[in-house]
Design an enzyme around this catalytic site. Structure first.
Site, PDB file in Angstrom:
ATOM      1  N   PRO A 213      62.654  43.152   3.170  1.00 43.36           N
ATOM      2  CG  PRO A 213      61.688  41.477   1.916  1.00 43.36           C
ATOM      3  CD  PRO A 213      61.296  42.577   2.788  1.00 43.36           C
TER       4      PRO A 213
ATOM      5  N   GLY B  42      62.387  46.594  -4.160  1.00 44.16           N
ATOM      6  CA  GLY B  42      61.107  47.309  -4.758  1.00 44.16           C
ATOM      7  C   GLY B  42      60.247  47.368  -3.503  1.00 44.16           C
ATOM      8  CG  LEU B  43      59.059  44.711  -1.118  1.00 44.20           C
ATOM      9  CD1 LEU B  43      59.294  43.632  -0.153  1.00 44.20           C
ATOM     10  CD2 LEU B  43      57.660  44.737  -1.215  1.00 44.20           C
ATOM     11  N   GLY B  44      60.428  49.312  -0.908  1.00 46.07           N
ATOM     12  CA  GLY B  44      60.874  50.799  -0.320  1.00 46.07           C
ATOM     13  C   GLY B  44      61.321  50.576   1.239  1.00 46.07           C
ATOM     14  CB  SER B  45      63.786  48.326   2.655  1.00 49.20           C
ATOM     15  OG  SER B  45      65.029  48.584   1.906  1.00 49.20           O
TER      16      SER B  45
ATOM     17  CB  ALA C  44      61.300  55.237   1.267  1.00 51.28           C
ATOM     18  CB  ALA C  45      60.312  51.821   5.221  1.00 52.85           C
TER      19      ALA C  45
ATOM     20  CG  ASP D  55      59.023  53.880  -3.796  1.00 53.71           C
ATOM     21  OD1 ASP D  55      57.927  53.701  -4.872  1.00 53.71           O
ATOM     22  OD2 ASP D  55      59.986  53.113  -3.990  1.00 53.71           O
TER      23      ASP D  55
HETATM   24  O1  PMV Z   1      61.636  49.633  -7.552  1.00 57.60           O
HETATM   25  P1  PMV Z   1      60.524  50.644  -6.693  1.00 57.60           P
HETATM   26  O2  PMV Z   1      59.420  49.936  -6.082  1.00 57.60           O
HETATM   27  O3  PMV Z   1      61.116  51.562  -5.928  1.00 57.60           O
HETATM   28  O4  PMV Z   1      59.729  51.325  -7.775  1.00 57.60           O
HETATM   29  C1  PMV Z   1      60.058  52.391  -8.777  1.00 57.60           C
HETATM   30  C2  PMV Z   1      58.848  52.933  -9.385  1.00 57.60           C
HETATM   31  C3  PMV Z   1      59.144  53.562 -10.818  1.00 57.60           C
HETATM   32  O5  PMV Z   1      57.813  54.002 -11.197  1.00 57.60           O
HETATM   33  C4  PMV Z   1      59.876  52.541 -11.686  1.00 57.60           C
HETATM   34  C5  PMV Z   1      60.292  54.748 -10.631  1.00 57.60           C
HETATM   35  C6  PMV Z   1      59.496  55.825  -9.872  1.00 57.60           C
HETATM   36  O6  PMV Z   1      60.376  56.513  -9.261  1.00 57.60           O
HETATM   37  O7  PMV Z   1      58.275  55.875  -9.686  1.00 57.60           O
END
Ligand code: PMV
Length: 313
Positions: A99, A103-106, A108-109, A150
């Site tokens: 998704p 925040g699951l890194g889509s 970057a993946a 990430d």
């Molecule tokens: O939202 P995500 O899963 O991409 O996580 C960000 C993580 C933070 O620590 C909030 C920011 C970062 O760059 O590490």
């Protein structure tokens, strides 16, 4: 046909504090992936084309421009420049089951899968260290000043204990454990949450610094527990981490509701995961508690729930 891929990720402990030099732990979610297929163009001579399966359209990639017309084009250009290669005459088709914007890194993946596909298409080796640096560059264009956690966990597809600027420390998993990932369905911009924490830190450093340090200390305890297979220690650490994230103002009523619902339904611990203010939370479950926690999350408003098992590597 060549196929390459990269997994999703979740942050287990330490988000936000990681931006300030504290450690954080993240793990890949290998069941959710971005994939890239490379096929030669028929007829030949069409140049490099990238097909994002979700856009019903094929993007011809102009590599002779510096204009950032599309993030996928920018990624392709950066990879080709790094490899000192000319654009191959292929179509790269991207798919993702991750998704987006949760925040699951889509992002970057997708960048990692595309980088791998392009390097294979031009018959050049792209080691993980170089790919990690490239994906980090792309992350910067989306997120401003990401910590780098990430891209690292996604490119190496390994649990990592991450400290900004320090060499990558891969973690061993002493005993497998199961997590549910509950999605609030609310998109939230990590950049905004990170910026707000920065403002808070600058306004009240003497109050915020101890919160960041307390998170760092939880992460160190969690690392020991994970490596020693002491899973029962993780639940309370997750709950404490969530409370500290609330104090950093990055939780939300929806995230808090899902965390409470999970714990009330038998999860050993739960917390928001990633940038917060929306996006995902995680809950530590067992095979016995997983179904009731899943139902409780859905009832409390989760739009979807994934499960993942963090295993020995
Ligand atoms: O939202 P995500 O899963 O991409 O996580 C960000 C993580 C933070 O620590 C909030 C920011 C970062 O760059 O590490």
């Amino acid at each position: 046909m060549i196929e390459t891929s990269a997994p999703a990720k979740i942050i287990l402990f330490g988000e936000h504090a990681v931006v300030y030099g504290q450690p954080a732990i993240a793990v890949p979610v290998s069941s959710l992936r971005a994939t890239a297929d490379v096929t030669p163009n028929i007829p030949p001579g069409q140049g490099l084309r990238i097909a994002a399966a979700d856009l019903n359209e094929i993007l011809p990639i102009r590599v002779d421009t510096e204009i950032v017309d599309h993030s996928l084009a920018a990624t392709a250009r950066l990879v080709l420049k790094t490899l000192n290669a000319v654009p191959p005459d292929v179509t790269i088709t991207l798919h993702s089951t991750i998704p987006m914007a949760s925040g699951l890194g889509s992002g970057a993946a997708v960048s990692a899968a595309l980088g791998r596909a392009l390097s294979r298409a031009v018959h050049q080796r792209l080691d993980n260290e170089t790919l990690n640096a490239l994906v980090y560059e792309m992350e910067k264009t989306y997120h401003g000043t990401p910590s780098g956690i990430d891209n690292t966990v996604i490119v190496y597809e390994q649990p990592v204990y991450f400290v900004r600027g320090a060499p990558i420390e891969k973690m061993t998993i002493g005993a497998p454990f199961m997590l549910l990932i509950g999605d609030t369905g609310q998109g939230a911009l990590t950049r905004v949450a990170v910026g707000d924490v920065r403002k808070l830190f600058e306004a009240e450093p003497e109050r915020i610094q101890p919160i960041l340090e307390a998170i760092g200390s939880l992460v160190k305890q969690a690392k020991i527990a994970i490596e020693n297979g002491e899973i029962s220690a993780l639940g309370p650490l997750m709950l404490q981490n969530h409370t500290l994230l609330q104090q950093l103002t990055v939780s939300s009523p929806e995230l808090d509701r899902l965390v409470d619902a999970a714990v009330n339904a038998g999860a050993a611990g739960a917390k928001l995961s990633g940038g917060g203010r929306g996006g995902n939370m995680i809950a530590l479950v067992t095979l016995d508690s997983a179904e009731s926690v899943r139902q409780a999350l859905l009832k409390a408003g989760a739009v979807r729930v994934f499960d993942t098992t963090v295993t020995r590597n």
